[in-house]
Design a protein around this motif. Structure first.
Motif, PDB file in Angstrom:
ATOM      1  N   ASP A 106      77.564 -13.347  32.792  1.00 16.16           N
ATOM      2  CA  ASP A 106      76.475 -14.306  32.610  1.00 16.16           C
ATOM      3  C   ASP A 106      76.084 -14.355  31.138  1.00 16.16           C
ATOM      4  O   ASP A 106      76.029 -13.324  30.466  1.00 16.16           O
ATOM      5  N   HIS A 166      72.175 -16.834  40.269  1.00 15.50           N
ATOM      6  CA  HIS A 166      72.211 -16.512  38.843  1.00 15.50           C
ATOM      7  C   HIS A 166      70.919 -16.888  38.147  1.00 15.50           C
ATOM      8  O   HIS A 166      70.389 -17.970  38.317  1.00 15.50           O
ATOM      9  N   GLU A 202      71.779 -23.453  36.713  1.00 13.51           N
ATOM     10  CA  GLU A 202      72.873 -22.632  36.191  1.00 13.51           C
ATOM     11  C   GLU A 202      74.097 -23.493  35.935  1.00 13.51           C
ATOM     12  O   GLU A 202      74.180 -24.632  36.388  1.00 13.51           O
TER      13      GLU A 202
END
Length: 146
Positions: free
Chosen positions: A81, A138, A108
């Motif tokens: 990420d 996320h 995201e």
């Protein structure tokens, strides 16, 4: 390793500076990873490194991270990420106006070999979307007490 280094770098580049990054080694046997983790942790005093000692899965790694975390709020990041430089600032700013919030989720995008490739723009709240897509996957921020 490059994605992990980029993930840590994106934390270090945050405009908001009151954070802690907990890195958990889930019993990796990858020599390169085991070599780089202490180096990454040593880059900043806000980075904590811990090892489970053996592979126990993402739940055990997440639980260990929660045990070590000190803040009122926690955010989960995967090794691949990458945060925008104002990501934490935006979350903190939102929490200043929504004092009763327990969970914040964000839009995201997937980062592929050629850049961003799969944006997901999440609505404010949609029970139907929630049942068909992982809203809080996320960059979700959760009140640690939960």
């Amino acid at each position: 390793m490059q994605r992990l280094e980029e993930a840590v770098e994106s934390a270090l580049e945050q405009a908001y500076e009151n954070w802690e990054l907990v890195l958990i080694d889930d019993g990796s046997t990858d020599a390169d990873l085991l070599r780089i983790l202490p180096h990454l942790a040593g880059r900043d005093g806000r980075i904590v490194l811990s090892s489970l000692g053996k592979h126990e899965g993402i739940s055990a790694a997440s639980n260990r991270g929660l045990e070590l975390a000190h803040g009122e709020w926690v955010t989960f990041l995967d090794h691949d990420d990458i945060l925008e430089p104002d990501a934490l600032f935006e979350i903190v700013q939102l929490l200043q106006t929504h004092l009763d919030a327990d969970l914040v989720y964000t839009d995201e995008d997937k980062l592929g070999e050629n850049g961003f490739e799969a944006p997901v723009f999440k609505p404010d709240w949609s029970p139907e979307f929630f049942l068909s897509y992982n809203y809080i996957c996320h960059f979700a921020t959760i009140r640690r007490a939960l």
